[in-house]
Design an enzyme around this catalytic site. Structure first.
Site, PDB file in Angstrom:
ATOM      1  N   GLY A  55     -31.948 -53.133  -5.191  1.00 16.53           N
ATOM      2  CA  GLY A  55     -31.493 -52.254  -6.249  1.00 16.53           C
ATOM      3  C   GLY A  55     -31.941 -52.745  -7.611  1.00 16.53           C
ATOM      4  N   HIS A  58     -31.180 -55.978 -11.716  1.00 14.90           N
ATOM      5  CA  HIS A  58     -31.287 -57.442 -11.608  1.00 14.90           C
ATOM      6  C   HIS A  58     -32.465 -57.990 -12.407  1.00 14.90           C
ATOM      7  CE1 HIS A  58     -28.290 -57.015  -8.548  1.00 14.90           C
ATOM      8  NE2 HIS A  58     -29.091 -56.358  -7.727  1.00 14.90           N
ATOM      9  N   HIS A 220     -23.629 -57.817  -7.850  1.00 17.82           N
ATOM     10  CA  HIS A 220     -23.306 -56.431  -8.165  1.00 17.82           C
ATOM     11  C   HIS A 220     -21.880 -56.328  -8.697  1.00 17.82           C
ATOM     12  CE1 HIS A 220     -26.085 -56.448  -4.635  1.00 17.82           C
ATOM     13  NE2 HIS A 220     -26.804 -55.758  -5.500  1.00 17.82           N
ATOM     14  N   ASP A 393     -18.431 -68.453 -41.171  1.00 18.62           N
ATOM     15  CA  ASP A 393     -18.316 -69.896 -40.953  1.00 18.62           C
ATOM     16  C   ASP A 393     -17.923 -70.681 -42.196  1.00 18.62           C
ATOM     17  OD1 ASP A 393     -20.637 -69.657 -42.430  1.00 18.62           O
ATOM     18  OD2 ASP A 393     -21.803 -71.046 -41.184  1.00 18.62           O
TER      19      ASP A 393
END
Length: 560
Positions: A55, A58, A220, A393
């Site tokens: 799928g 990825h 997944h 910061d």
């Protein structure tokens, strides 16, 4: 859901088109979501074709590993959905010749079924085809048969070993054996900090509490071995390494390759921290790390988290990992230094020679102690102001300034000039960003303006020199919405008070009032320098944080 996509139904095709557009060594099949090497030789001259896929979602896997020494082709399904049998078969036909094909498949039912059926159909057409299943996830091995484990990020290392075997001219059985050997030596485990969002769904696939993590999840978003409380990176890495080594039965004397993999939304900073601990943990357990990589190799869309893979290595495995290869996502290299290399930097200049404290030293100490206390107390407000127009910061920077002030060495109190010079050096080392250089430059220039026993007029001149130094360094002028909008009127008020014959306390009070008025006025100014300038008129309504910090420490000085 905010995504840089067009139509969720076309995400995969458009993603592959973009990849192929960027890399001339790749080609895309017209009718399938299959990426192959461009310019393959005639079928009769082709080596064994190594293909993988699964799928989408990825990325950079799997198409990012198509190239010489790696994959001949990659087959993509919809997001987190196995590609069809026909797509896999089309990939085999496009890449393989009489030498055959090896399909590397992650251990998910849909992938096994579709790649397995495609292999049968290819064999029926006369293409020798082998299937290698990768089941490297160790997270659930205490609950299920290891053969049923999921295939996750370690699959990338199997791609590399198999691709090297094919490039070396091994027959299909030899390439499959090399891939299976690597898969059998491989263990991976991951941790998720956030869920991911599938474009076609538009919402997270699962939920995690603010302080929750998922240990051992699948790629997944499938459930892992346990939900746990968020903890420091080192502690998490130790858990992953311990589980992997136990599953592989690796210990003292073993050799290994390490892959630290981001799951899609993990910055390189965090992956480097994980890699640092993973290397240390492996070496601490007697494992020699021969090769190591860190980056995003096989992701889960926009999930935050990482996985750690360990591949038990012998000379043959290392030769496969080291063999030449070229693909968009393969980083190459990987040779790990046997230990961290550190070098000693140049020696700092010798500190000033200590001497007796000057007469004003007690007052200096009291004044600077008041400044440090005021900066600490104002941390939250300064951080909030800075966060509205910058990176937030400044509050932390001013606390570091307070630490530096309180740690000022005794030798700095020998004269007023030494106090300012020593304070400038301390702030230069303590504060990053722009505040450190500004304050250090101002103090160092002011210190050179003071004599051995300066009067108030000399202090007024030194104050103006300090403000001019900041303007020279940063290029700002009053009205630009910076710290100068507090400093410039403060220096003028101090000089005027001294010229009028007022004492030091009154002069400082006048300076503090002017600084506070100047800082408040910045709320109506459009910023022209610094990060706030990127906001333009959107910054109007909030006082400048740097100018507000000036007002804070000047008010503290006036109160001593």
């Amino acid at each position: 859901m905010k995504k840089l996509i067009n139509d969720p139904r076309h995400v995969v095709r458009e993603m592959l088109e973009g990849l192929v557009d960027l890399h001339p060594g790749l080609a895309l099949l017209e009718d399938e979501t299959v990426v192959v090497r461009a310019g393959l030789p005639e079928p009769a001259r082709r080596p064994v074709a190594v293909l993988s896929g699964g799928g989408a979602g990825h990325e950079p896997a799997h198409a990012g590993y198509v190239g010489p020494g790696l994959l001949a082709g990659a087959v993509s399904g919809d997001v987190f959905t196995s590609p069809s049998t026909d797509a896999v078969l089309a990939g085999i036909r496009a890449c393989a010749g009489p030498a055959g094909a090896v399909l590397i498949v992650k251990n998910y039912t849909g992938d096994r079924l579709n790649f397995g059926l495609a292999a049968e159909l290819a064999r029926a057409e006369g293409i020798p085809t082998e299937v290698v299943v990768v089941a490297d996830d160790v997270a659930l091995r205490d609950r299920i048969d290891p053969a049923r484990s999921r295939g996750i990020a370690g699959t990338v290392l199997v791609h590399k070993v198999a691709g090297a075997a094919a490039e070396a001219g091994l027959p299909v059985a030899g390439v499959a054996a090399a891939a299976r050997g690597a898969a059998a030596r491989l263990g991976t485990m991951g941790v998720a900090l956030t869920p991911c969002i599938v474009p076609a769904v538009g919402r997270p696939g699962f939920t995690l509490g603010e302080e929750e993590i998922e240990l051992g999840l699948g790629i997944h978003g499938e459930a892992g071995s346990q939900r746990a409380t968020a903890q420091a990176a080192d502690a998490l890495v130790d858990v992953l390494i311990d589980r992997i080594l136990a599953a592989l039965d690796l210990g003292t004397g073993a050799r290994a390759a390490l892959l630290v993999n981001g799951l899609g939304a993990t910055p390189p900073m965090e992956l480097a921290i994980v890699a640092r601990r993973a290397l240390s943990a492996l070496r601490g357990r007697g494992v020699t790390v021969e090769r190591a990589w860190a980056g995003s190799f096989l992701t889960a869309l926009d999930m935050a988290g990482c996985s750690v893979s360990v591949l038990a290595a012998d000379d043959a495995v290392l030769a496969g990992l080291d063999a030449p290869a070229s693909a968009p996502a393969w980083p190459g290299g990987g040779r790990a230094a046997p230990e961290r290399v550190t070098v000693r930097g140049p020696a700092a200049a010798a500190p000033a020679v200590s001497g007796p404290a000057c007469a004003a030293a007690p007052r200096f100490r009291a004044a600077l102690a008041a400044v440090a206390a005021a900066l600490r107390a104002d941390e939250a407000r300064l951080a909030d102001l800075d966060g509205r127009a910058g990176d937030g910061d400044l509050g932390a920077s001013m606390v570091r300034a307070a630490d530096a002030i309180e740690g000022l060495m005794d030798s700095a109190w020998t004269s007023p000039a030494a106090v300012l010079a020593g304070l400038g050096d301390a702030l230069r080392r303590a504060i990053g960003g722009s505040s450190g250089p500004f304050y250090a430059t101002a103090l160092l220039r002011a210190s050179r303006r003071l004599g051995a026993e300066p009067d108030l007029a000399a202090w007024a001149a030194a104050f103006e020199e300090a403000v001019a130094a900041i303007a020279d360094l940063g290029g700002a002028r009053p009205g630009d919405r910076t710290m100068l909008d507090a400093l410039h009127p403060a220096a003028g008020a101090f000089r005027a008070a001294v010229a009028a014959g007022r004492n030091a306390g009154d002069a400082l009070a006048a300076a503090a009032e002017a600084a506070e008025a100047g800082a408040a006025a910045t709320a109506g100014m459009t910023p022209r320098l610094g990060r706030a300038s990127y906001l333009g008129e959107r910054a109007i309504g909030v006082p400048d944080a740097g100018a507000s910090a000036v007002a804070t420490w000047l008010r503290a000085l006036a109160g001593v």
